[in-house]
Write an enzyme that holds these catalytic residues in place. Structure first.
Site, PDB file in Angstrom:
ATOM      1  N   CYS A   1      -7.995  -0.865   4.059  1.00 58.98           N
ATOM      2  CA  CYS A   1      -8.335   0.065   2.855  1.00 58.98           C
ATOM      3  C   CYS A   1      -9.496   0.713   2.810  1.00 58.98           C
ATOM      4  O   CYS A   1      -9.822   1.386   2.074  1.00 58.98           O
ATOM      5  CB  CYS A   1      -8.262  -0.958   1.775  1.00 58.98           C
ATOM      6  SG  CYS A   1      -6.629  -1.872   1.498  1.00 58.98           S
TER       7      CYS A   1
ATOM      8  N   HIS B   1     -11.762   1.393  -4.845  1.00 53.00           N
ATOM      9  CA  HIS B   1     -10.513   1.366  -3.951  1.00 53.00           C
ATOM     10  C   HIS B   1      -9.375   0.675  -4.990  1.00 53.00           C
ATOM     11  O   HIS B   1      -9.972  -0.419  -5.899  1.00 53.00           O
ATOM     12  CB  HIS B   1     -10.635   0.316  -2.895  1.00 53.00           C
ATOM     13  CG  HIS B   1      -9.036  -0.344  -2.330  1.00 53.00           C
ATOM     14  ND1 HIS B   1      -8.065   0.717  -2.031  1.00 53.00           N
ATOM     15  CD2 HIS B   1      -8.747  -1.456  -2.031  1.00 53.00           C
ATOM     16  CE1 HIS B   1      -7.117  -0.013  -1.605  1.00 53.00           C
ATOM     17  NE2 HIS B   1      -7.626  -1.308  -1.769  1.00 53.00           N
TER      18      HIS B   1
ATOM     19  N   ASN C   1      -1.415   0.004  -4.925  1.00 53.99           N
ATOM     20  CA  ASN C   1      -2.520  -0.043  -3.758  1.00 53.99           C
ATOM     21  C   ASN C   1      -2.107   0.670  -2.612  1.00 53.99           C
ATOM     22  O   ASN C   1      -1.058   0.336  -1.726  1.00 53.99           O
ATOM     23  CB  ASN C   1      -2.874  -1.573  -3.120  1.00 53.99           C
ATOM     24  CG  ASN C   1      -3.665  -1.600  -2.201  1.00 53.99           C
ATOM     25  OD1 ASN C   1      -4.137  -0.570  -1.699  1.00 53.99           O
ATOM     26  ND2 ASN C   1      -4.168  -2.988  -1.972  1.00 53.99           N
TER      27      ASN C   1
END
Ligand code: ACO
Length: 315
Positions: free
Chosen positions: A112, A244, A274
Site C-alpha cells: 500500500c 491511505h 482499499n
C-alpha cells in the site's frame, strides 16, 4: 530544483460491487462492513481490465491535464503488487502503450506504500536533475489476489489506478519533503500465502486485521509528526491530509490523535475500498483541479512489510 505536480489522473473499473451485492455464501452484511471499515462499495476489474490498462487510462488523463506529450516523459514508476506479469514490469507495458520512447520504467513493490515509495524515488531523481518529467502511478487489481471465500479479507479491497505527473522546475512549489520507512518484522501480519520462489503460485491475501489496524495508526501518527518536524510546521499549517484509504476507523483515529480538523482529511474508502498503492493518487484525483487551490497537502501511507511513508506537497 523542485518536483512540481503538473497533472493527475485516475481510472476505475466499470463494475461496482456494493456490500449488498456480495454473495450470500460470504455470510457478511452491509452493516458489519460499514461499521468496521466504512466501505460501501468497491470497483472490480473485468477480464479485459488489467493493472496496466487502468494505469494507461489514468496516465492519459494526467497527461491531458498537464498538456504534455509522451515525448516529454523520461521516467515511469508503477507502485503495484498486482502487476500484469511476474515480469516484465507493468511500467514497461505502460511505457509501450503510451508510446514513451526515452524513459526508464520500473515497478516498486511496497504494497500500500508503493505510490509514496515511487514518489520518493521520482522526487530524488528530479531534484538531482537526472530525470526531467516523471510519471508516478499507483495501480492495483487486488480483486484478483483475494480469496473470494474469505470474508475477513475479500470485502476490504478494490481495484483502480491513479497517476501523477511531476516536472523538475525552479519553483517554491512541489514536493517539500518525502520520507519512506519499513520494518520487516511485520511481514507475518499481512502477506500472500504464496509466491514465485516459494509455492510457485501467486497465493491469496492473508491478514491479521487487528495487528495491522494498530500498526497503521501508529505509523500514520509517527510519519505525520516526522514530516511536520522536518518542515518546521504545525498541524494548523496543513490544508489537507490524504491518508491511505484502508479503513475509516484508522482515519478517524488519525484525526483524533493529530488534532487535524475533520474537513481537512480526504476520505474515499467508502467508494473505492482499499485499493492498496492506488488509493492515495485515486483520492487525490477525486479533487480534480481543485487540488491546485490547496497549499500544503500531506500524503500518508502504510502497508504490508510493514512499509510506510509520507510526503508534503505545496501547490
Ligand atoms: N462480515 C461479518 N463478520 C466478519 C467479517 C465480515 N466481512 N470479517 C470478519 N468477521 C467476523 C470474524 O469472523 C469474527 O467473528 P468471531 O468473533 O465469531 O470469531 C468477528 O467478525 C470479529 O473479527 P475481527 O477480525 O476481530 O474483527 P475486527 O473488529 O478486528 O475487524 C477488520 C476486522 C475490519 C479487518 C479490522 O481488523 C481492520 O480494519 N483491520 C485493519 C486492516 C486493514 O484495513 N487492512 C487493509 C490492508 S492493510 C493496509 O492497507 C494498511
Amino acid at each position: 530544483m523542485n518536483s512540481v505536480v503538473i497533472g493527475l489522473g485516475a481510472a476505475l473499473p466499470k463494475k461496482i460491487i456494493c456490500n449488498n451485492d456480495l454473495p450470500e455464501s460470504l455470510n457478511t452484511s452491509d452493516e458489519w462492513i460499514v461499521q468496521r471499515t466504512g466501505i460501501r462499495q468497491r470497483h472490480v476489474a473485468s477480464e479485459d481490465e488489467t493493472t496496466s490498462s487502468l494505469s494507461v487510462e489514468a496516465s492519459r488523463k494526467a497527461m491531458a491535464m498537464a498538456g504534455i506529450s509522451a515525448d516529454d516523459i523520461d521516467l515511469i514508476i508503477v507502485g503495484t503488487v498486482t502487476g500484469d506479469y511476474t515480469f516484465p514490469a507493468t511500467a514497461t507495458i505502460v511505457q509501450r502503450e503510451l508510446g514513451v520512447k526515452n524513459a526508464a520504467a520500473f515497478d516498486v513493490s511496497a504494497a500500500c506504500s508503493g505510490f509514496i515509495y515511487g514518489l520518493d524515488l521520482a522526487d530524488a531523481r528530479l531534484k538531482l536533475g537526472r530525470s526531467k518529467c516523471a510519471l508516478v502511478i499507483g495501480a492495483e487489481t487486488f480483486s484478483r489476489l483475494v480469496d473470494w471465500t474469505d470474508r475477513s479479507t475479500c470485502v476490504l479491497f478494490g481495484d483502480g489506478a491513479g497517476a501523477m505527473l511531476l516536472r523538475g522546475e525552479n519553483s517554491q512549489n512541489g514536493i517539500q519533503s518525502c520520507l519512506i520507512h519499513s520494518d520487516g518484522t511485520g511481514i507475518e501480519y499481512l502477506k500472500t500465502s504464496g509466491g514465485v520462489s516459494t509455492t510457485k503460485t501467486v497465493g491469496f491475501v492473508q491478514m491479521k486485521g487487528q495487528e495491522v489496524f494498530r500498526a497503521a495508526i501508529e505509523k500514520f501518527n509517527e510519519s505525520l509528526k516526522e514530516l511536520l518536524l522536518q518542515n518546521n510546521m504545525t498541524i494548523e499549517d496543513i490544508d489537507l491530509i490524504i491518508p491511505h484509504q484502508a479503513n475509516s476507523r484508522i482515519i478517524e483515529k488519525l484525526i483524533m490523535l493529530s488534532g487535524i480538523k475533520r474537513e481537512k482529511v480526504l476520505i474515499t474508502v467508502d467508494k473505492h475500498a482499499n485499493t492498496s498503492a492506488a488509493s492515495i493518487p485515486l483520492a487525490m484525483s477525486e479533487l480534480g483541479c481543485e487540488i491546485f487551490r490547496k497549499k500544503n497537502i500531506v500524503l500518508l501511507s502504510m502497508g504490508a512489510g510493514f512499509t510506510w511513508g509520507a510526503a508534503l506537497i505545496k501547490f
